[in-house]
Design a protein around this motif. Structure first.
Motif, PDB file in Angstrom:
ATOM      1  N   VAL A 122      29.390  78.166 -31.578  1.00  0.00           N
ATOM      2  CA  VAL A 122      28.819  77.856 -32.889  1.00  0.00           C
ATOM      3  C   VAL A 122      29.877  77.936 -33.983  1.00  0.00           C
ATOM      4  N   PHE A 123      30.945  78.673 -33.746  1.00  0.00           N
ATOM      5  CA  PHE A 123      32.015  78.681 -34.731  1.00  0.00           C
ATOM      6  C   PHE A 123      32.689  77.322 -34.808  1.00  0.00           C
ATOM      7  N   VAL A 124      32.861  76.701 -33.647  1.00  0.00           N
ATOM      8  CA  VAL A 124      33.411  75.346 -33.648  1.00  0.00           C
ATOM      9  C   VAL A 124      32.446  74.438 -34.411  1.00  0.00           C
ATOM     10  N   LEU A 125      31.166  74.601 -34.107  1.00  0.00           N
ATOM     11  CA  LEU A 125      30.146  73.784 -34.762  1.00  0.00           C
ATOM     12  C   LEU A 125      30.191  73.993 -36.284  1.00  0.00           C
ATOM     13  N   PHE A 126      30.317  75.228 -36.681  1.00  0.00           N
ATOM     14  CA  PHE A 126      30.354  75.534 -38.110  1.00  0.00           C
ATOM     15  C   PHE A 126      31.528  74.825 -38.778  1.00  0.00           C
ATOM     16  N   ALA A 127      32.724  74.956 -38.162  1.00  0.00           N
ATOM     17  CA  ALA A 127      33.915  74.375 -38.780  1.00  0.00           C
ATOM     18  C   ALA A 127      33.751  72.870 -38.924  1.00  0.00           C
ATOM     19  N   LEU A 128      33.279  72.210 -37.873  1.00  0.00           N
ATOM     20  CA  LEU A 128      33.246  70.757 -37.955  1.00  0.00           C
ATOM     21  C   LEU A 128      32.102  70.266 -38.839  1.00  0.00           C
ATOM     22  N   MET A 129      30.998  70.991 -38.831  1.00  0.00           N
ATOM     23  CA  MET A 129      29.857  70.602 -39.656  1.00  0.00           C
ATOM     24  C   MET A 129      30.219  70.722 -41.136  1.00  0.00           C
ATOM     25  N   THR A 130      30.850  71.842 -41.497  1.00  0.00           N
ATOM     26  CA  THR A 130      31.244  72.055 -42.882  1.00  0.00           C
ATOM     27  C   THR A 130      32.212  70.952 -43.306  1.00  0.00           C
ATOM     28  N   ALA A 131      33.156  70.631 -42.418  1.00  0.00           N
ATOM     29  CA  ALA A 131      34.148  69.610 -42.749  1.00  0.00           C
ATOM     30  C   ALA A 131      33.455  68.270 -42.998  1.00  0.00           C
ATOM     31  N   LEU A 132      32.501  67.926 -42.152  1.00  0.00           N
ATOM     32  CA  LEU A 132      31.843  66.625 -42.297  1.00  0.00           C
ATOM     33  C   LEU A 132      31.031  66.555 -43.588  1.00  0.00           C
ATOM     34  N   ILE A 133      30.298  67.619 -43.865  1.00  0.00           N
ATOM     35  CA  ILE A 133      29.489  67.604 -45.087  1.00  0.00           C
ATOM     36  C   ILE A 133      30.418  67.481 -46.297  1.00  0.00           C
ATOM     37  N   TYR A 134      31.521  68.237 -46.233  1.00  0.00           N
ATOM     38  CA  TYR A 134      32.480  68.137 -47.329  1.00  0.00           C
ATOM     39  C   TYR A 134      33.001  66.704 -47.455  1.00  0.00           C
ATOM     40  N   LEU A 135      33.370  66.096 -46.338  1.00  0.00           N
ATOM     41  CA  LEU A 135      33.944  64.745 -46.397  1.00  0.00           C
ATOM     42  C   LEU A 135      32.956  63.763 -47.018  1.00  0.00           C
ATOM     43  N   TYR A 136      31.688  64.004 -46.754  1.00  0.00           N
ATOM     44  CA  TYR A 136      30.691  63.136 -47.360  1.00  0.00           C
ATOM     45  C   TYR A 136      30.745  63.236 -48.890  1.00  0.00           C
ATOM     46  N   TYR A 137      30.756  64.467 -49.394  1.00  0.00           N
ATOM     47  CA  TYR A 137      30.782  64.626 -50.846  1.00  0.00           C
ATOM     48  C   TYR A 137      32.095  64.126 -51.437  1.00  0.00           C
ATOM     49  N   GLU A 138      33.174  64.299 -50.687  1.00  0.00           N
ATOM     50  CA  GLU A 138      34.462  63.791 -51.149  1.00  0.00           C
ATOM     51  C   GLU A 138      34.364  62.280 -51.363  1.00  0.00           C
ATOM     52  N   GLY A 139      33.718  61.612 -50.414  1.00  0.00           N
ATOM     53  CA  GLY A 139      33.556  60.172 -50.528  1.00  0.00           C
ATOM     54  C   GLY A 139      32.678  59.793 -51.706  1.00  0.00           C
ATOM     55  N   VAL A 140      31.574  60.510 -51.871  1.00  0.00           N
ATOM     56  CA  VAL A 140      30.638  60.171 -52.938  1.00  0.00           C
ATOM     57  C   VAL A 140      31.286  60.356 -54.305  1.00  0.00           C
ATOM     58  N   HIS A 141      32.019  61.446 -54.461  1.00  0.00           N
ATOM     59  CA  HIS A 141      32.587  61.736 -55.777  1.00  0.00           C
ATOM     60  C   HIS A 141      33.983  61.175 -55.965  1.00  0.00           C
ATOM     61  N   ARG A 142      34.499  60.555 -54.949  1.00  0.00           N
ATOM     62  CA  ARG A 142      35.830  59.957 -55.005  1.00  0.00           C
ATOM     63  C   ARG A 142      36.847  60.914 -55.603  1.00  0.00           C
ATOM     64  N   THR A 143      36.816  62.149 -55.139  1.00  0.00           N
ATOM     65  CA  THR A 143      37.835  63.084 -55.603  1.00  0.00           C
ATOM     66  C   THR A 143      38.240  63.989 -54.447  1.00  0.00           C
ATOM     67  N   ARG A 144      39.536  64.277 -54.363  1.00  0.00           N
ATOM     68  CA  ARG A 144      40.007  65.160 -53.291  1.00  0.00           C
ATOM     69  C   ARG A 144      40.291  66.552 -53.821  1.00  0.00           C
ATOM     70  N   THR A 145      39.934  66.773 -55.099  1.00  0.00           N
ATOM     71  CA  THR A 145      40.297  68.053 -55.695  1.00  0.00           C
ATOM     72  C   THR A 145      39.514  69.235 -55.123  1.00  0.00           C
ATOM     73  N   MET A 146      38.420  68.954 -54.437  1.00  0.00           N
ATOM     74  CA  MET A 146      37.625  70.073 -53.905  1.00  0.00           C
ATOM     75  C   MET A 146      38.096  70.487 -52.522  1.00  0.00           C
ATOM     76  N   GLY A 147      38.943  69.617 -51.921  1.00  0.00           N
ATOM     77  CA  GLY A 147      39.307  69.800 -50.518  1.00  0.00           C
ATOM     78  C   GLY A 147      39.883  71.157 -50.199  1.00  0.00           C
ATOM     79  N   PHE A 148      40.851  71.582 -51.011  1.00  0.00           N
ATOM     80  CA  PHE A 148      41.532  72.827 -50.702  1.00  0.00           C
ATOM     81  C   PHE A 148      40.543  73.985 -50.577  1.00  0.00           C
ATOM     82  N   TRP A 149      39.616  74.034 -51.518  1.00  0.00           N
ATOM     83  CA  TRP A 149      38.688  75.177 -51.548  1.00  0.00           C
ATOM     84  C   TRP A 149      37.803  75.202 -50.326  1.00  0.00           C
ATOM     85  N   VAL A 150      37.286  74.045 -49.972  1.00  0.00           N
ATOM     86  CA  VAL A 150      36.377  74.014 -48.817  1.00  0.00           C
ATOM     87  C   VAL A 150      37.147  74.282 -47.529  1.00  0.00           C
TER      88      VAL A 150
END
Ligand code: HEM
Lengths: 388, 687
Positions: A181-209
């Motif tokens: 589930v740790f693997v699942l957590f890492a990849l799930m969080t990354a995917l959800i983040y990538l979605y928001y990155e796409g929607v907001h067209r900004t990479r400034t949140m990447g480092f934090w997530v």
């Protein structure tokens, strides 16, 4: 004007959802239908009724995901193809050592190791982008995050196959222990983040997530090397249920969202101290962006967490004889849920924004982490499966 | 009319009363209260997870001491989730939510049913999203365009003529408001279902004195009637252990420090219990074959249940919860360790207590448990590559307790067959003084017929004075000759020490021999040498006896005996075992000859009449939340007013409280549609 009223109305009708789909979307749908059909035909004998339903739902969900989020089509295709290729090279478990491709890329161990390298690398890339304001570095960060999330999912899918190769085919979906589930957590969080990155067209949140993802990768590595947790173990009977297949991933959408919201809370507190004319201001997300993504993440997380808790109750009713037994894990799920319900009320109906909500989201992550990890480590209960 | 003072105060009181209740409602339905309650319930729930719930009271007493035990008991911390104070806060939350929904309901209803066609120009201009056109079209056309644009974007509309202006009110996403209602009603519904299934009714029965918790462990027939609950009275969750071939018509409800007996409206017969295994021996599934005899049924129901696959009958759900021994019958041979070699046949069932008369001694034998399989990771499997690991099954074993006349207990764990330990096979006999400790195992080496017999004979021979004498003579003779000292007097002196040491060995093991030697050689000039010599004598004596017995066993003379490595190994092990027997602390050693396996299945049986309510509530909750989050309620108005110059003024404005950013795009698309049909002939103004 000699145009009839009906004519105008007809003219102005907006294309419906279906009409707005492009030929690419329909091609995607066709591929998904065929893929689902092939999966069902090949595995028909091995599946029970629920598994057939779950497979069909998975196909439909992937179809919809592809429509809703164009970038995910490439991701899903690549992951499926590479996983299928890896699986095709697996006549038996020993192939993980013998086969070059499996040994260095495709076996679950290797893929998960790749994930564990790619996420920290993405963190560094985003970090470089943050420090220098270099847009290319952040772009690399995005690419690495996509690849890392791909490696993680390939790792889990291949591991699923590996469990079937394990002595006598104990076969189970690999979301049944802390390592998986740790693997699942890492990849799930990354995917959800990538979605928001796409929607907001900004990479400034990447480092934090990516920071929190890297932290979970750190735990994963410790767990791997210190505890040998990567070993495939037979499933205890209580976990051998189709509910598990949907309950756990649903839960992790929730955890992933809450983690993102908390890290954005950190970003918020930092951004709030930076003057608008400082060069840092441009490299950090705007307060408005953070505010919006935090709300959307918590809303999405809350919705999925609710579904997961209800699914958990249905499962508990079947496995332990009561849909709710105030077992520590259940109680902590309720605590997490109430906490975010309070957050949503404050934010939405009281209109409260800003630092208080940021702090609340950060504290919320501690509560969530305890529900996720702390309960298993410090408290005993039905979820530790000590009974059977 | 003159008002009396009394009537004035009565009136004032009435007004105040009304105000008070309004304040109360206001308070109950307020957001601040809701948020505080959410947080308070969350924090209160923590307590129940930190403190293990519903443990036997004695455990708490030990953990907290008498003072805090009592304090925590009064606060009901051992069963927080059914404590009155916890239920009270929960009830408050539900009440608050209920009040909130009912207070918001009329407003929500208005929101979804009214199109608000009475808007004024000023309020439309005040919206952040609005647009104005000066169209060279007549009112009808403009109205048709606006209608088309709105309907084309999926809006439902109402049109109303107000004075000069035609007002078109449009709205979309009404179900979001429904989401609010569903979400909050669901919370109340789930809570009601939870109450139906909770133990509140039982608590009330207890408070009224209708039932009394039984605290003693009694046979079913002796449980007093006020601790019984009639079938189908309410919700419960109970458990019962049923041995194979037996039946039960009741379950036991564990409550605080005691239990209640819940009657079932049917009988459950357990035909068989099985554990299915993975190829590596780990359990993969637990199953029970059940037969349900219900007087209302013509035919009994037969069904196999397993973990995750329960059986539901008459609102009762029967789960596979645990398993245990159901009274396995065992035939055991007890071999006395006093040198007589006497054997005691024992036969009994697990959970039976037997009285053993062992000559002068008496012991109580409590047969505690039986294990059919003992599967462990094979420690010898060195090449554990990746996922492959090996398991071994060491066969059946059983646990028992031996109590002496004073009631002092020792706990034992004995394997039926030899177990392989590092390439040698032994009969393992575990012992511990305290139930919390791990077992320490006596390793008895097997002989060439895989039995303990040879060791037992050897151990017995050590009690035979004549035999020991003769052997010690031979040993002393051999050793002294080797050292080149030929002194018959010394020989018999040395032989006597050997005799003595063997008695110490039999009574206290090598530890006792060491202690004895230590005290004897104390002060002597050549103490280390003396000690070493004595040890050599003891070992040689034992070996002499062993040789003699081995020759006997093989039917050859001692002189013709070939002593091989395995024989030496056996001897080493036997010496250690003789020492171990001395510490074993039992007057006899048990050997399991035969058993008839009988298991018991542990069933959990629940009845939860509120389940349907809770599930309905959960479904409402999920639907409600998704509507609330993913549908946004938005309104658009178009105000169409003819101008004296023949043109038409079109003012459009819209609002989405929830997602203003998203709405910006939609409004832009709306105005683009309008532009296309009014654009060429209109003059736009944003303000
Ligand atoms: C266990 C109790 C409760 C739960 C789980 C709950 C849950 C929710 C959720 C998830 C939302 C949506 C928030 C959003 O849109 O972001 C919401 C909205 C709301 N809640 Fe609650 N709530 C609870 C109790 C209450 C109570 C007691 C009140 C009364 C004060 C209340 C009043 C509201 C209001 C007014 C809204 C906004 C509805 C709208 O216009 O969209 N809630 N609630």
């Amino acid at each position: 004007m000699a145009v009839s009223r009906d004519q105008i109305i007809r003219d102005m009708r907006q294309p419906s959802y279906w009409q707005r789909l492009s030929w690419k979307d329909w091609l995607w749908a066709a591929v998904m239908v065929v893929a689902t059909a092939v999966t069902l035909i090949v595995l028909w004998d091995a599946m029970n009724y629920y598994e057939v339903v779950i497979t069909a739902i998975t196909g439909a969900t992937m179809m919809w995901m592809g429509w809703y989020w164009a970038a995910s089509k490439i991701y899903m295709s690549a992951v499926c193809l590479i996983s299928l290729f890896a699986i095709s090279r697996y006549p038996e478990l020993a192939a993980a050592e013998a086969d070059f491709f499996l040994r260095y890329i495709g076996s679950s161990q290797s893929a998960i190791m790749w994930m564990s390298a790619l996420f920290p690398a993405a963190t560094l890339a985003y970090g470089a982008g943050l420090l220098t304001g270099n847009a290319f570095a952040s772009k690399v960060g995005t690419a690495l995050t996509w690849t890392g999330a791909g490696a993680g999912l390939i790792g889990l899918l291949v591991r699923w196959h590996e469990t079937h190769l394990y002595e006598g085919g104990i076969g189970y979906i690999p979301v049944s222990n802390l390592y998986e589930v740790f693997v699942l957590f890492a990849l799930m969080t990354a995917l959800i983040y990538l979605y928001y990155e796409g929607v907001h067209r900004t990479r400034t949140m990447g480092f934090w997530v990516l920071l929190i993802i890297s932290a979970s990768v750190g735990f994963l590595l410790w767990y791997h090397f210190d505890r040998g947790a990567y070993q495939i173990e037979p499933l205890v009977p209580a976990l051998n249920s189709y509910w598990m297949k949907i309950h756990v991933p649903t839960n992790f959408v929730g955890y992933g969202c809450f983690a993102i919201a908390a890290m954005l809370g950190v970003a918020y507190l930092i951004r709030a101290r930076v003057a608008d004319d400082s060069p840092w201001a441009a490299r950090l997300p705007t307060l408005k962006q953070i505010d919006d993504v935090s709300y959307r993440a918590i809303a999405l997380g809350f919705a999925f967490f609710t579904v997961a808790t209800v699914l958990g109750a249905l499962w508990a009713a079947e496995a332990w004889g009561a849909y709710w037994s105030w077992d520590p894990k259940e109680s902590w799920a309720l605590i997490v849920w109430l906490n975010y319900a309070a957050w949503l009320h404050l934010r939405f109906t009281k209109g409260l924004r800003g630092k208080v909500m940021a702090w609340w989201a950060i504290i919320g992550l501690f509560v969530t982490t305890f529900a996720f990890l702390g309960v298993n480590m410090f408290l005993s209960g039905l979820h530790s499966y000590g009974e059977l | 009319m003159v008002q009396t003072a009394a009537s004035i105060t009565a009136k004032a009181r009435g007004r105040r009363k009304k105000r008070l209740s309004a304040i109360w409602l206001q308070f109950l339905g307020s957001m601040n209260l809701a948020i505080s309650l959410l947080v308070v319930v969350a924090i209160a729930s923590v307590i129940g997870t930190v403190l293990p719930q519903n443990q036997p009271y004695i455990d708490y007493l030990v953990q907290f001491g008498p003072f805090w035990f009592e304090v925590f008991r009064l606060l009901n911390l051992y069963d927080v989730y059914s404590a009155a104070w916890f239920l009270f806060i929960l009830g408050f939350l539900i009440l608050s939510t209920g009040v909130c929904v009912s207070r918001h309901m009329p407003a929500m209803w208005r929101e979804v049913t009214r199109y608000r066609t009475h808007v004024r120009e000023q309020s439309l201009l005040a919206l952040s999203q609005h647009q104005r056109w000066q169209a060279e079209a007549d009112t009808d056309t403009a109205a048709a365009v606006a209608t088309g644009a709105l309907q084309g974007h999926g809006y439902r509309i109402r049109t109303e003529q107000r004075g000069d202006s035609l007002i078109i009110g449009g709205m979309q996403g009404r179900s979001m408001r429904l989401g609010y209602i569903l979400t909050h009603v669901a919370v109340v519904v789930i809570a009601i279902g939870g109450l139906v299934d909770g133990n509140l009714p039982l608590k009330l029965m207890e408070m009224r004195g209708d039932v009394r918790i039984e605290r003693e462990n009694l046979p079913l027939s002796r449980v007093p009637s006020e601790s019984w609950i009639a079938p189908e009275t309410g919700a419960f969750q109970g458990s019962v252990n049923i041995p194979e071939g037996s039946n039960s018509g009741v379950v036991f409800l564990q409550l605080r420090d005691g239990y209640l007996v819940q009657e079932l409206p049917f009988e459950i017969v357990v035909e068989q219990f099985r554990i299915e295994h993975y190829p590596n021996g780990m359990p993969s599934s637990y199953e029970s074959d059940l037969v349900i005899h219900d007087p209302d049924l013509a035919e009994p129901i037969r069904q196999t249940i397993s973990v995750n696959h329960p059986l539901t009958h008459r609102g009762h759900t029967i789960y596979q919860a645990s398993f245990g021994d159901g009274g396995t019958r065992m035939e055991i041979t007890g071999r006395l360790l006093d040198g007589t070699g006497a054997e005691v046949p024992i036969s009994g069932r697990i959970f039976e207590d037997l009285n053993l008369e062992l000559g002068a001694m008496e012991r109580t034998l409590e047969l505690d448990d039986f294990q059919l399989l003992n599967i462990q990771r094979d420690t010898r499997a060195v090449t554990r590559t990746g996922a492959r690991s090996e398991f071994v099954n060491s066969g059946p074993s059983f646990n028992y307790t031996l109590r002496d006349e004073a009631g002092q207990a020792r706990y034992y764990h004995t394997y039926m067959a030899p177990v392989r330990v590092e390439d040698q096979w032994y009969y393992l006999h575990g012992m511990r003084m305290d139930e919390g400790e791990p077992f320490r195992y006596l390793h008895i080496p097997i002989d060439d017929r895989s039995s303990m017999n040879f060791f037992m004979e050897f151990h017995q021979a050590l009690h035979d004075r004549n035999r020991v004498d003769a052997a010690s003579q031979r040993a002393a003779d051999t050793l002294l000759t080797q050292m080149g000292v030929a002194n018959p007097q010394l020989v018999s002196q040395v032989a006597r020490t050997a005799d003595e040491m063997i008695r110490y060995l039999l009574n206290g093991g090598f530890g006792a021999v060491e202690a004895h030697l230590e005290s004897r050689v104390q002060g002597a000039a050549n103490a280390p040498m003396l000690r070493e010599f004595s040890q050599a004598v003891l070992q040689r004596t034992l070996f002499e006896i062993y040789l003699e017995m081995l020759a006997d066993r093989r039917g050859v003379t001692p002189a013709a005996l070939q002593v091989e490595d395995p024989d030496r190994r056996f001897f080493e092990d036997a010496m250690n075992a003789v020492s171990g027997v001395a510490e074993y602390g039992a007057p006899l050693i048990l050997q399991l000859d035969h058993f008839e396996y009988r298991q018991a299945t542990g069933l959990m049986i629940t009845r939860s009449p509120g389940k349907g309510i809770v599930y309905t509530g959960s479904a409402l909750l999920i639907i409600g939340i998704f509507l609330l989050f993913y549908v946004s309620h938005r309104r658009v108005w178009a105000m169409i007013t003819p101008k004296p110059d023949g043109t038409t003024d079109v003012l459009m404005g819209g609002v989405n409280q929830r997602r203003p950013e998203q709405f910006e795009e939609e409004f832009a698309s709306l105005t683009r549609s309008m532009d296309q049909h009014l654009g060429s002939v209109s003059q736009k103004s944003k303000d």
